[in-house]
Motif scaffolding. Structure first.
Motif, mmCIF file in Angstrom:
data_model
loop_
_atom_site.group_PDB
_atom_site.id
_atom_site.type_symbol
_atom_site.label_atom_id
_atom_site.label_comp_id
_atom_site.label_asym_id
_atom_site.label_seq_id
_atom_site.Cartn_x
_atom_site.Cartn_y
_atom_site.Cartn_z
ATOM 1 N N PRO A 78 1.288 -0.137 -30.485
ATOM 2 C CA PRO A 78 2.530 0.360 -29.890
ATOM 3 C C PRO A 78 3.772 0.073 -30.745
ATOM 4 N N VAL A 79 3.804 -1.097 -31.372
ATOM 5 C CA VAL A 79 4.959 -1.434 -32.211
ATOM 6 C C VAL A 79 5.009 -0.525 -33.431
ATOM 7 N N ARG A 80 3.860 -0.223 -34.012
ATOM 8 C CA ARG A 80 3.824 0.673 -35.177
ATOM 9 C C ARG A 80 4.284 2.089 -34.810
ATOM 10 N N ILE A 81 3.919 2.548 -33.621
ATOM 11 C CA ILE A 81 4.383 3.870 -33.162
ATOM 12 C C ILE A 81 5.911 3.858 -33.024
ATOM 13 N N GLY A 82 6.439 2.799 -32.421
ATOM 14 C CA GLY A 82 7.890 2.674 -32.296
ATOM 15 C C GLY A 82 8.575 2.596 -33.645
ATOM 16 N N LEU A 83 7.943 1.897 -34.563
ATOM 17 C CA LEU A 83 8.481 1.776 -35.917
ATOM 18 C C LEU A 83 8.513 3.126 -36.629
ATOM 19 N N LEU A 84 7.484 3.930 -36.417
ATOM 20 C CA LEU A 84 7.474 5.276 -36.995
ATOM 21 C C LEU A 84 8.645 6.090 -36.451
ATOM 22 N N GLY A 85 8.897 5.967 -35.155
ATOM 23 C CA GLY A 85 10.045 6.651 -34.560
ATOM 24 C C GLY A 85 11.366 6.168 -35.141
ATOM 25 N N ALA A 86 11.489 4.859 -35.300
ATOM 26 C CA ALA A 86 12.722 4.289 -35.872
ATOM 27 C C ALA A 86 12.918 4.743 -37.316
ATOM 28 N N SER A 87 11.829 4.825 -38.066
ATOM 29 C CA SER A 87 11.920 5.281 -39.459
ATOM 30 C C SER A 87 12.349 6.743 -39.518
ATOM 31 N N ALA A 88 11.794 7.562 -38.622
ATOM 32 C CA ALA A 88 12.158 8.986 -38.592
ATOM 33 C C ALA A 88 13.626 9.169 -38.204
ATOM 34 N N VAL A 89 14.082 8.419 -37.204
ATOM 35 C CA VAL A 89 15.485 8.516 -36.775
ATOM 36 C C VAL A 89 16.415 8.028 -37.881
ATOM 37 N N THR A 90 16.013 6.983 -38.595
ATOM 38 C CA THR A 90 16.811 6.490 -39.721
ATOM 39 C C THR A 90 16.949 7.568 -40.788
ATOM 40 N N TYR A 91 15.829 8.222 -41.131
ATOM 41 C CA TYR A 91 15.868 9.293 -42.131
ATOM 42 C C TYR A 91 16.802 10.421 -41.679
ATOM 43 N N LEU A 92 16.640 10.853 -40.434
ATOM 44 C CA LEU A 92 17.472 11.950 -39.930
ATOM 45 C C LEU A 92 18.953 11.563 -39.908
ATOM 46 N N GLY A 93 19.255 10.326 -39.519
ATOM 47 C CA GLY A 93 20.645 9.872 -39.500
ATOM 48 C C GLY A 93 21.257 9.811 -40.886
ATOM 49 N N LEU A 94 20.487 9.314 -41.843
ATOM 50 C CA LEU A 94 21.004 9.249 -43.215
ATOM 51 C C LEU A 94 21.190 10.648 -43.802
ATOM 52 N N MET A 95 20.272 11.554 -43.489
ATOM 53 C CA MET A 95 20.430 12.935 -43.973
ATOM 54 C C MET A 95 21.641 13.605 -43.330
ATOM 55 N N LYS A 96 21.873 13.347 -42.043
ATOM 56 C CA LYS A 96 23.045 13.919 -41.390
ATOM 57 C C LYS A 96 24.321 13.367 -42.030
#
Length: 124
Positions: A78-96
């Motif tokens: 479960p933590v790894r799934i959450g981490l994947l989500g956090a990594s994706a949101v980080t990427y999207l935020g930095l790209m924005k």
């Protein structure tokens, strides 16, 4: 292993460890480029795009290693799934920030800039 398992368990995948190595090189190379680049210049924009990929990739793989080292096996999935989500949101935020804002480098530089005085509103 499926491709998704390799991404989720990024600290144990040989391919992901290569990505981590290259992300380290990218961060080490882009940082001085960002420092010498001018505000809004081509060098700065290029470094910002490198940062937008390398920071989340580095974060995701490194934090997966922390999960492996410090969490009990039952909690890792479960933590790894959450981490994947956090990594994706980080990427999207930095790209924005790069595409619709001032960019990563200029945002960080603004922390050391003296704020511009606020002009009082004129009465009409």
């Amino acid at each position: 292993r499926t491709e998704m398992q390799r991404i989720i368990n990024a600290d144990t995948s040989k391919g992901a460890l290569k990505v981590h190595e290259y992300a380290n090189y990218a961060l080490a190379g882009a940082t001085p480029v960002a420092l010498i680049g001018s505000k809004g210049g081509l060098l700065t924009k290029g470094a910002d795009m490198v940062f937008a990929f390398a920071i989340p990739a580095h974060m995701h793989i490194t934090m997966n290693a922390v999960v492996s080292d410090y969490l009990p096996k039952v909690a890792r999935g479960p933590v790894r799934i959450g981490l994947l989500g956090a990594s994706a949101v980080t990427y999207l935020g930095l790209m924005k920030l790069n595409l619709a804002g001032p960019g990563i480098t200029d945002t960080i530089r603004s922390l050391w800039r003296k704020p511009e005085p606020v002009k009082p509103k004129s009465k009409k």
